[in-house]
Design a protein around this motif. Structure first.
Motif, short mmCIF file in Angstrom:
data_model
loop_
_atom_site.label_atom_id
_atom_site.label_comp_id
_atom_site.label_asym_id
_atom_site.label_seq_id
_atom_site.Cartn_x
_atom_site.Cartn_y
_atom_site.Cartn_z
N THR A 146 0.82 -1.20 0.00
CA THR A 146 0.00 0.00 0.00
C THR A 146 0.86 1.25 0.00
O THR A 146 0.67 2.16 -0.81
N ALA A 147 1.83 1.30 0.91
CA ALA A 147 2.68 2.49 1.02
C ALA A 147 3.53 2.70 -0.24
O ALA A 147 3.70 3.83 -0.71
N MET A 148 4.06 1.61 -0.80
CA MET A 148 4.87 1.73 -2.01
C MET A 148 4.04 2.21 -3.19
O MET A 148 4.50 3.04 -3.99
N THR A 149 2.83 1.68 -3.30
CA THR A 149 1.96 2.09 -4.40
C THR A 149 1.61 3.57 -4.29
O THR A 149 1.60 4.30 -5.30
N LEU A 150 1.32 4.04 -3.08
CA LEU A 150 1.01 5.45 -2.88
C LEU A 150 2.21 6.33 -3.22
O LEU A 150 2.07 7.39 -3.84
#
Length: 233
Positions: A146-150
């Motif tokens: 999630t954090a990497m995609t954001l």
């Protein structure tokens, strides 16, 4: 192909039926590959000189890189089944190997091509708490994805996102308590995810980033139909 030497039983092509050809079918890519190859190779292999077989061979040439009519069997055997025709190599990126760590009752060593870590159970259930438990690792996969995609999306769109914090927790709830769930009876798993977005972001940017959070690959994997194929190594 059924009975082919060197292929585990779970890699045998599955028979298809006319109803399976809907483009809306929820097949995984390997499953789709098996089904379409099983269907098209039958005609091309048994009746290669007929119009029926030629049409099937034409489609195979589009779907299978390097396919040639004259080496149909060889191509199918050697090129068309990479996801299951050979054992997984521990040194290949994307492969995860889990083995007993040799210490502790439940402690496991997790090895990838470039990293190594431990997993364990908590002391109150008989473990040594030498690492995250399996569900914590599952939540970690979703949280990091999630954090990497954001971050990728914010950088690409020029959104001033300065930091992201993702908190997750897994539990089980009664299906009747979930108004949005398709399952109506019994218990089901629930993952709660809280996302904190840091930076000078306006309301539209925050709303868009929250939408993007649901598009991370691990999120899509967990919410899609999953096929787990198990075989003895």
């Amino acid at each position: 192909m059924p009975g082919s030497p060197g292929r585990p039983p779970h890699c045998t092509p599955r028979p298809s039926s006319p109803s399976t050809w809907s483009p809306r079918s929820r097949w995984s890519p390997p499953d789709f590959k098996r089904r379409i190859l099983a269907a098209f190779t039958e005609g091309a292999g048994q009746r290669p000189q007929t119009t029926f077989g030629t049409v099937k061979a034409d489609v195979l040439e589009r779907f299978v890189p390097g396919f040639r009519r004259q080496n149909l069997v060889e191509t199918i055997e050697n090129s068309s089944w990479p996801e299951c025709a050979r054992p997984m190599s521990p040194d290949e990126p994307g492969t995860v190997v889990v083995t007993d760590a040799g210490t502790g009752r439940y402690t496991q060593k997790i090895t990838t091509a470039t990293h190594e870590l431990l997993a364990d159970e908590a002391a109150d259930v008989g473990g040594d708490d030498a690492g995250p438990n399996p569900y914590e690792l599952l939540l970690s996969a979703l949280g990091t994805c999630t954090a990497m995609t954001l971050r990728m999306y914010a950088d690409r769109k020029g959104i001033p996102l300065t930091g992201t914090t993702v908190r997750l927790r897994h539990d089980r709830i009664h299906a009747k308590d979930c108004a949005e769930c398709e399952t109506g009876t019994g218990m089901l798993s629930r993952i709660r995810r809280e996302i904190r977005l840091d930076g000078e972001l306006d309301a539209d940017q925050r709303a868009r980033l929250m939408e993007i959070a649901d598009r991370c690959p691990v999120h899509r994997t967990l919410t899609a139909e999953i096929v787990i194929e198990t075989s003895e190594a």
